[in-house]
Design a protein around this motif. Structure first.
Motif, mmCIF file in Angstrom:
data_model
loop_
_atom_site.group_PDB
_atom_site.id
_atom_site.type_symbol
_atom_site.label_atom_id
_atom_site.label_comp_id
_atom_site.label_asym_id
_atom_site.label_seq_id
_atom_site.Cartn_x
_atom_site.Cartn_y
_atom_site.Cartn_z
ATOM 1 N N SER A 261 0.875 -1.196 -0.087
ATOM 2 C CA SER A 261 0.032 -0.001 -0.250
ATOM 3 C C SER A 261 0.973 1.185 0.059
ATOM 4 N N TRP A 262 0.275 2.208 -0.478
ATOM 5 C CA TRP A 262 1.115 3.573 -0.498
ATOM 6 C C TRP A 262 0.350 4.802 -0.352
ATOM 7 N N ALA A 263 0.758 5.701 0.232
ATOM 8 C CA ALA A 263 0.424 7.192 0.641
ATOM 9 C C ALA A 263 1.034 8.163 0.171
ATOM 10 N N SER A 264 0.403 9.426 -0.460
ATOM 11 C CA SER A 264 0.858 10.331 -1.096
ATOM 12 C C SER A 264 1.800 11.219 -0.039
ATOM 13 N N VAL A 265 2.817 11.641 -0.326
ATOM 14 C CA VAL A 265 3.625 12.480 0.601
ATOM 15 C C VAL A 265 3.861 14.142 0.254
ATOM 16 N N SER A 266 3.147 14.901 1.012
ATOM 17 C CA SER A 266 3.376 16.353 0.717
ATOM 18 C C SER A 266 4.700 16.938 0.718
ATOM 19 N N ASN A 267 5.146 17.632 -0.113
ATOM 20 C CA ASN A 267 6.307 18.294 -0.355
ATOM 21 C C ASN A 267 6.422 19.418 -1.018
ATOM 22 N N ASP A 268 7.535 20.152 -1.307
ATOM 23 C CA ASP A 268 7.604 21.375 -1.838
ATOM 24 C C ASP A 268 8.350 21.360 -3.414
ATOM 25 N N PHE A 269 8.575 20.296 -3.771
ATOM 26 C CA PHE A 269 9.134 20.084 -5.151
ATOM 27 C C PHE A 269 8.152 20.638 -6.077
ATOM 28 N N GLN A 289 14.400 18.157 -11.119
ATOM 29 C CA GLN A 289 14.520 18.611 -12.507
ATOM 30 C C GLN A 289 14.405 20.293 -12.283
ATOM 31 N N ALA A 290 13.973 20.513 -11.219
ATOM 32 C CA ALA A 290 14.030 22.033 -10.677
ATOM 33 C C ALA A 290 15.131 22.502 -9.767
ATOM 34 N N ALA A 291 16.248 21.997 -9.994
ATOM 35 C CA ALA A 291 17.401 22.179 -8.968
ATOM 36 C C ALA A 291 17.326 22.300 -7.549
ATOM 37 N N GLN A 292 16.257 21.280 -7.089
ATOM 38 C CA GLN A 292 16.050 21.144 -5.704
ATOM 39 C C GLN A 292 16.311 19.862 -5.138
ATOM 40 N N VAL A 293 17.085 19.883 -3.873
ATOM 41 C CA VAL A 293 17.411 18.939 -3.070
ATOM 42 C C VAL A 293 16.529 18.989 -1.859
ATOM 43 N N ALA A 294 16.028 18.008 -1.556
ATOM 44 C CA ALA A 294 15.344 17.653 0.034
ATOM 45 C C ALA A 294 15.804 16.562 0.621
ATOM 46 N N ILE A 295 15.550 16.532 2.031
ATOM 47 C CA ILE A 295 15.893 15.681 2.803
ATOM 48 C C ILE A 295 14.704 15.229 3.812
ATOM 49 N N SER A 296 14.671 14.311 4.114
ATOM 50 C CA SER A 296 13.531 13.597 5.128
ATOM 51 C C SER A 296 14.313 13.003 6.271
ATOM 52 N N ARG A 297 13.979 13.484 7.488
ATOM 53 C CA ARG A 297 14.970 12.883 8.684
ATOM 54 C C ARG A 297 13.710 12.161 9.477
ATOM 55 N N ASP A 298 12.394 11.929 8.811
ATOM 56 C CA ASP A 298 11.475 11.247 9.721
ATOM 57 C C ASP A 298 10.817 10.064 8.816
ATOM 58 N N GLU A 299 12.055 9.215 8.005
ATOM 59 C CA GLU A 299 11.761 8.121 7.278
ATOM 60 C C GLU A 299 10.440 8.412 6.134
ATOM 61 N N GLY A 300 10.665 9.640 5.404
ATOM 62 C CA GLY A 300 9.869 10.037 4.501
ATOM 63 C C GLY A 300 8.550 10.647 4.464
ATOM 64 N N THR A 301 8.182 11.106 5.734
ATOM 65 C CA THR A 301 6.990 11.372 6.407
ATOM 66 C C THR A 301 6.906 13.077 5.764
ATOM 67 N N THR A 302 8.102 13.749 6.030
ATOM 68 C CA THR A 302 8.127 14.868 5.584
ATOM 69 C C THR A 302 9.475 15.305 4.924
ATOM 70 N N PHE A 303 9.546 16.457 4.070
ATOM 71 C CA PHE A 303 11.019 16.857 3.343
ATOM 72 C C PHE A 303 11.406 18.388 3.664
ATOM 73 N N GLU A 304 12.623 18.689 3.919
ATOM 74 C CA GLU A 304 13.022 19.777 3.878
ATOM 75 C C GLU A 304 13.867 20.313 2.829
ATOM 76 N N LEU A 305 13.981 21.448 2.055
ATOM 77 C CA LEU A 305 14.632 21.853 0.876
ATOM 78 C C LEU A 305 16.176 22.187 1.714
ATOM 79 N N LEU A 306 17.222 21.950 0.957
ATOM 80 C CA LEU A 306 18.383 22.104 1.320
ATOM 81 C C LEU A 306 19.013 23.161 0.483
ATOM 82 N N ASP A 307 19.919 24.151 0.928
ATOM 83 C CA ASP A 307 20.652 25.099 -0.090
ATOM 84 C C ASP A 307 21.823 24.195 -0.815
#
Length: 339
Positions: A261-269, A289-307
């Motif tokens: 089963s799968w669930a959609s993950v909200s993000n800022d990509f 493809q939009a020059a973004q790099v993001a990390i999740s520190r909670d096993e893919g539940t949320t993501f934060e963009l990196l500089d």
């Protein structure tokens, strides 16, 4: 003005032309990157393959027998690797990516399909001809075909290469010989196959229409699953019990039950997500493809963009020791320290 016949006569098939030595190889378009032991190996346009033994600080260009664009690379151990790309080229290295030889290209692909389904598939004649007719009409096997992903087991013996229009080849002898794998995957519609990856011992293939196939060990068949999205998935990553499938328009889907089963993950990509990797002690990273790099520190539940120091269209990312990333894309290779 040069006569047309003179230009045609001077044409060299990229499958027959060795990759030219290039200046400033770290700024050329690259499409994928992997770790081979302590070495980084990256592949890209015009047959470019480069490698680094100092965590991406300096790079050397490998000797490559083709000048076709290469889409993916994989190493089963520090020495044995495979690269795949356009012209249906499959290349093999036994020296950690310093030099490569061709194992297959599109000029023999159609004959391979015909021989397999007419003589070696084990199917009854009617079903074999049905498979062959569909594959020849839809996949158009030949130099115009290409591979998008490649994978091998740790022994470097059993492997798969996948591509558009349901293209899938398998080998059981390290790539010396290949055969169609279409009878071993739930994909009668010949959907595009975009990548193949092993995560925590399980093997997955991603593709269009939100499909994720997993290899069932008992039947040795790739069984189809759906994430609930009708667009294309470009790949899959994960660790422990978490899987992340990603693709067009920033879509990310998470599974914690081996893809059942799968669930959609909200993000800022803001665009398609092209690659991902697990980072020891830090989490999961995705690039776009939009020059973004993001990390999740909670096993893919949320993501934060990196500089990032050199934003570009990213196509590949890999984790190194010490919390570092190496990323490739339209403008070459970039390294990034995760805080």
């Amino acid at each position: 003005m040069t006569p047309f016949f003179a230009s045609a006569a001077s044409f060299v098939d990229p499958l027959d032309e060795v990759s030219a030595q290039m200046h400033d190889v770290t700024s050329k378009p690259l499409r994928d990157i992997v770790v081979a032991g302590e070495r980084l190996v990256a592949v890209g346009d015009n047959g470019l393959i480069i490698y680094s033994d100092d965590h991406g600080q300096t790079w050397l260009q490998a000797a490559v027998p083709v000048s076709t664009d290469l889409n993916a690379v994989f190493f089963s151990d520090p020495l044995k690797g495979w690269a795949v790309g356009h012209g249906a080229a499959i290349l093999h290295s036994t020296d950690g990516g310093k030099s490569w030889v061709r194992q297959l290209d599109g000029r023999t692909l159609e004959a391979l399909f015909v021989d397999y389904f007419e003589h070696r598939s084990g199917l009854d004649t009617e079903r074999a001809q049905s498979y062959l007719s569909a594959l020849l009409s839809m996949t158009r096997p030949g130099p115009g075909q290409f591979f998008m992903g490649v994978w091998f087991d740790k022994a470097g013996t059993n492997g798969y290469a996948v591509g558009p229009f349901g293209l899938i080849l398998g080998t059981q002898d390290g790539g010396k010989t290949w055969q169609p794998g279409n009878t071993s995957i739930d994909n009668d519609d010949l959907l595009h196959l975009t990548g193949v990856r092993q995560i925590e011992g399980a093997l997955y293939i991603t593709g269009e229409r939100g499909r994720v196939w997993h290899l069932d060990q008992s039947s040795k068949r790739f069984v189809m699953g759906e994430v609930g999205y009708d667009g294309t998935l470009f790949g899959i990553t994960g660790r422990d019990s978490t899987l992340l499938a990603y693709g067009l328009r920033g879509h990310v889907f998470r599974s914690i039950d081996a893809g059942r089963s799968w669930a959609s993950v909200s993000n800022d990509f803001a665009a398609g997500i092209t690659a991902g990797t697990a980072v020891d002690g830090s989490g999961l990273v995705l690039v776009s493809q939009a020059a973004q790099v993001a990390i999740s520190r909670d096993e893919g539940t949320t993501f934060e963009l990196l500089d990032v120091p050199r934003p570009t269209l990213y196509t590949g990312v890999v984790s190194m020791t010490g919390g570092q990333l190496a990323m490739v894309g339209l403008n070459g290779v970039t390294t990034l320290q995760i805080q």
